[in-house]
Design a protein around this motif. Structure first.
Motif, PDB file in Angstrom:
ATOM      1  N   HIS A 192       0.838  -1.203   0.000  1.00 27.04           N
ATOM      2  CA  HIS A 192       0.000   0.000   0.000  1.00 27.04           C
ATOM      3  C   HIS A 192       0.874   1.255   0.000  1.00 27.04           C
ATOM      4  O   HIS A 192       0.598   2.220  -0.724  1.00 27.04           O
ATOM      5  CB  HIS A 192      -0.918   0.010   1.214  1.00 27.04           C
ATOM      6  CG  HIS A 192      -1.884  -1.121   1.263  1.00 27.04           C
ATOM      7  ND1 HIS A 192      -2.295  -1.697   2.446  1.00 27.04           N
ATOM      8  CD2 HIS A 192      -2.512  -1.797   0.271  1.00 27.04           C
ATOM      9  CE1 HIS A 192      -3.139  -2.674   2.175  1.00 27.04           C
ATOM     10  NE2 HIS A 192      -3.291  -2.753   0.865  1.00 27.04           N
ATOM     11  N   VAL A 193       1.910   1.223   0.824  1.00 28.47           N
ATOM     12  CA  VAL A 193       2.797   2.388   0.937  1.00 28.47           C
ATOM     13  C   VAL A 193       3.498   2.659  -0.389  1.00 28.47           C
ATOM     14  O   VAL A 193       3.570   3.812  -0.851  1.00 28.47           O
ATOM     15  CB  VAL A 193       3.831   2.173   2.060  1.00 28.47           C
ATOM     16  CG1 VAL A 193       4.847   3.318   2.090  1.00 28.47           C
ATOM     17  CG2 VAL A 193       3.134   2.060   3.419  1.00 28.47           C
ATOM     18  N   ARG A 232      -7.774  -5.224   2.078  1.00 26.93           N
ATOM     19  CA  ARG A 232      -8.598  -4.014   2.151  1.00 26.93           C
ATOM     20  C   ARG A 232      -8.105  -3.087   3.256  1.00 26.93           C
ATOM     21  O   ARG A 232      -7.508  -3.516   4.242  1.00 26.93           O
ATOM     22  CB  ARG A 232     -10.048  -4.387   2.428  1.00 26.93           C
ATOM     23  CG  ARG A 232     -10.709  -5.163   1.301  1.00 26.93           C
ATOM     24  CD  ARG A 232     -11.304  -4.254   0.271  1.00 26.93           C
ATOM     25  NE  ARG A 232     -12.015  -4.982  -0.761  1.00 26.93           N
ATOM     26  CZ  ARG A 232     -13.067  -4.509  -1.398  1.00 26.93           C
ATOM     27  NH1 ARG A 232     -13.532  -3.300  -1.108  1.00 26.93           N
ATOM     28  NH2 ARG A 232     -13.650  -5.210  -2.345  1.00 26.93           N
ATOM     29  N   LEU A 233      -8.416  -1.797   3.082  1.00 19.88           N
ATOM     30  CA  LEU A 233      -7.989  -0.790   4.051  1.00 19.88           C
ATOM     31  C   LEU A 233      -9.189  -0.168   4.747  1.00 19.88           C
ATOM     32  O   LEU A 233     -10.284  -0.715   4.735  1.00 19.88           O
ATOM     33  CB  LEU A 233      -7.156   0.293   3.352  1.00 19.88           C
ATOM     34  CG  LEU A 233      -5.830  -0.186   2.790  1.00 19.88           C
ATOM     35  CD1 LEU A 233      -5.893  -0.218   1.285  1.00 19.88           C
ATOM     36  CD2 LEU A 233      -4.707   0.708   3.247  1.00 19.88           C
ATOM     37  N   LEU A 272      -6.496   3.585  -3.422  1.00 18.70           N
ATOM     38  CA  LEU A 272      -5.419   4.445  -2.920  1.00 18.70           C
ATOM     39  C   LEU A 272      -4.645   5.095  -4.068  1.00 18.70           C
ATOM     40  O   LEU A 272      -4.295   6.273  -4.003  1.00 18.70           O
ATOM     41  CB  LEU A 272      -4.447   3.632  -2.057  1.00 18.70           C
ATOM     42  CG  LEU A 272      -4.878   3.282  -0.642  1.00 18.70           C
ATOM     43  CD1 LEU A 272      -3.757   2.528   0.057  1.00 18.70           C
ATOM     44  CD2 LEU A 272      -5.243   4.517   0.149  1.00 18.70           C
ATOM     45  N   CYS A 273      -4.377   4.311  -5.115  1.00 18.94           N
ATOM     46  CA  CYS A 273      -3.626   4.848  -6.255  1.00 18.94           C
ATOM     47  C   CYS A 273      -4.358   6.032  -6.878  1.00 18.94           C
ATOM     48  O   CYS A 273      -3.743   7.056  -7.198  1.00 18.94           O
ATOM     49  CB  CYS A 273      -3.416   3.763  -7.309  1.00 18.94           C
ATOM     50  SG  CYS A 273      -2.299   2.437  -6.805  1.00 18.94           S
ATOM     51  N   ARG A 322      -3.390  10.005  -6.797  1.00 20.90           N
ATOM     52  CA  ARG A 322      -2.988  10.360  -8.157  1.00 20.90           C
ATOM     53  C   ARG A 322      -1.711   9.646  -8.607  1.00 20.90           C
ATOM     54  O   ARG A 322      -0.783  10.265  -9.127  1.00 20.90           O
ATOM     55  CB  ARG A 322      -2.823  11.883  -8.277  1.00 20.90           C
ATOM     56  CG  ARG A 322      -4.110  12.650  -8.017  1.00 20.90           C
ATOM     57  CD  ARG A 322      -3.928  14.145  -8.112  1.00 20.90           C
ATOM     58  NE  ARG A 322      -5.195  14.833  -7.937  1.00 20.90           N
ATOM     59  CZ  ARG A 322      -6.052  15.128  -8.910  1.00 20.90           C
ATOM     60  NH1 ARG A 322      -5.767  14.777 -10.147  1.00 20.90           N
ATOM     61  NH2 ARG A 322      -7.186  15.752  -8.653  1.00 20.90           N
ATOM     62  N   GLN A 323      -1.675   8.362  -8.407  1.00 15.85           N
ATOM     63  CA  GLN A 323      -0.526   7.562  -8.800  1.00 15.85           C
ATOM     64  C   GLN A 323      -0.916   6.623  -9.940  1.00 15.85           C
ATOM     65  O   GLN A 323      -1.212   5.444  -9.753  1.00 15.85           O
ATOM     66  CB  GLN A 323       0.015   6.770  -7.599  1.00 15.85           C
ATOM     67  CG  GLN A 323       0.532   7.613  -6.464  1.00 15.85           C
ATOM     68  CD  GLN A 323       1.763   8.431  -6.847  1.00 15.85           C
ATOM     69  OE1 GLN A 323       2.394   8.191  -7.876  1.00 15.85           O
ATOM     70  NE2 GLN A 323       2.116   9.394  -6.004  1.00 15.85           N
ATOM     71  N   LEU A 324      -0.955   7.162 -11.138  1.00 16.06           N
ATOM     72  CA  LEU A 324      -1.348   6.361 -12.299  1.00 16.06           C
ATOM     73  C   LEU A 324      -0.335   5.258 -12.587  1.00 16.06           C
ATOM     74  O   LEU A 324      -0.707   4.159 -13.004  1.00 16.06           O
ATOM     75  CB  LEU A 324      -1.500   7.268 -13.525  1.00 16.06           C
ATOM     76  CG  LEU A 324      -1.901   6.584 -14.828  1.00 16.06           C
ATOM     77  CD1 LEU A 324      -3.236   5.863 -14.678  1.00 16.06           C
ATOM     78  CD2 LEU A 324      -1.962   7.586 -15.973  1.00 16.06           C
TER      79      LEU A 324
END
Length: 415
Positions: free
Chosen positions: A111-112, A136-137, A146-147, A151-153
């Motif tokens: 996740h990190v 799951r979080l 989360l992505c 905004r982590q495409l």
């Protein structure tokens, strides 16, 4: 003094000084820095990206990798955040189970890495244990949520490609929100385009507020430069909303279709007015009839012919509806739903006309009540029903209309 020198060496990557200090006293590694949020020397070296220090410390005391800092983060969490593949590989070789460990924010190292956009480290951890990515979080969010949220495409693309799970892409959080809801809400056209091109989108779903991603787009982003392109993409999937309710739709409509088919069949074998019970004696004058023939076929020739024609339409259209409904159960193509709906409308209208003709043939008080009146009544009822459905459906867009009126301004008045 020695402790401070060790931490300074770990910070700047001075491997020589670290070796000299540890040759003198290896127990220095047990010291925890009180000025660095209770981090050990390994944590500090990882945070500074000092691979040489990490390698040296782990040679002497590998179990140090299992210690957590004051925030509940493991050394692999820190490596995932800093994004250095070499350090992550070394830690995974010592304790691969760290992929599952949760930090103080309930996130595991995968996740990190996804949140920080560290693609290389994420790929390395996925090779080690991809199942941890499905954890799951908070509020039921997935790593893909989360992505998009951060905004982590890049990491989103890696996860979608590596995991290849369409169900994960369309997964909903506790509020019923999918990746599309998140992407549209934050106006990320590139995410919507990627999900479309990847072929992973299956349908538009409604969140707990009853809104699809297209609803959110129409309510909030009409004035943006991305609106038209995003809308054209989402509209391709809007019809797939029907697929969500296909089992229920098929079940309810199938009952009606079978009932209409049964009624039409029964009207054919047991027509209104009954059938002749015996053959007409040859010595009697007039037209011949035989046992089992419809009485009304002789008494009301033209009207009975119309009755049969309309009854055939009701029977065949109901069978066609059943066929399309059965096909819909194994397909999400909107064309089957549309054809089934049209067939059911034709079938219901026809059985209504059949009922009216039956009344005319069997009720002497309705001799002047022609077929045109039956058709007019049936058509009027259907027209009113369709208008009512359209009005109710349009009420959902009431807010949009109000915003448009407000944007244009009040009507001009002229003196």
């Amino acid at each position: 003094m020695a402790e401070k020198e060790m931490y300074d060496a770990a910070t700047i990557g001075d491997v020589t000084t670290l070796k000299q200090l540890l040759q003198t006293n290896q127990h220095l590694l047990d010291v925890v820095s009180l000025t660095s949020c209770l981090k050990n020397v390994l944590h500090i070296a990882i945070n500074q990206g000092q691979e040489g220090i990490v390698e040296e410390v782990l040679k002497i005391k590998p179990e140090l990798a299992l210690e957590l800092d004051s925030k509940g983060s493991s050394s692999l969490h820190l490596a995932a955040a800093i994004g250095i593949v070499g350090i992550a590989k070394r830690l995974l070789a010592i304790a691969p189970e760290m992929c599952w460990w949760r930090d103080g924010q309930d996130m595991n190292p995968l996740h990190v890495a996804a949140v920080k956009g560290n693609v290389a480290v994420l790929e390395e951890m996925l090779r080690q244990d991809s199942f941890a990515a499905a954890e799951r979080l908070h509020r039921g969010q997935t790593v893909l949520h989360l992505c998009v949220k951060h905004r982590q495409l890049g990491t989103l693309m890696v996860l979608v490609d590596k995991l290849g799970d369409k169900d994960l892409v369309s997964a909903e959080d506790d509020n019923g929100e999918t990746l599309l809801h998140f992407a549209v809400r934050t106006n990320q056209l590139e995410v919507v385009v990627y999900l479309d091109e990847s072929g992973k989108l299956g349908r538009l779903t409604k969140n707990s507020g009853g809104k699809t991603a297209l609803n959110i787009l129409n309510e909030s982003f009409e004035d943006t430069s991305t609106y038209s392109e995003m809308k054209s993409i989402l509209k391709k999937y809007s019809n797939r909303l029907i697929a969500l309710n296909l089992p229920r739709f098929a079940e309810m409509t199938m009952v009606a279709a079978v009932l209409i088919a049964t009624m039409a069949f029964q009207a054919a074998v047991s027509p209104p007015g009954g059938v002749w019970q015996a053959n007409k004696p040859e010595e009697e004058a007039g037209e011949m009839y035989f046992a089992g023939h419809a009485v009304m076929a002789l008494k009301e020739k033209d009207l009975y012919k119309q009755f049969i024609q309309v009854n055939i339409v009701a029977f065949i259209s109901s069978l066609v509806a059943i066929l399309f409904l059965a096909t819909t159960g194994s397909s999400d193509q909107w064309i089957f739903v549309l054809c089934a709906t049209i067939s059911m409308l034709v079938s219901m209208a026809s059985i209504g006309v059949t009922y009216g003709i039956s009344l005319i043939m069997t009720n002497p008080n309705m001799d002047g009540f022609g077929l045109r009146y039956v058709v007019a009544i049936s058509g009027s009822v259907f027209l009113v029903s369709i208008i009512f459905i359209i009005i109710i459906s349009s009420m959902r867009d009431g807010k949009r209309v109000k915003r448009l009126v407000k944007k244009v301004g009040p009507p001009c008045s002229f003196a």
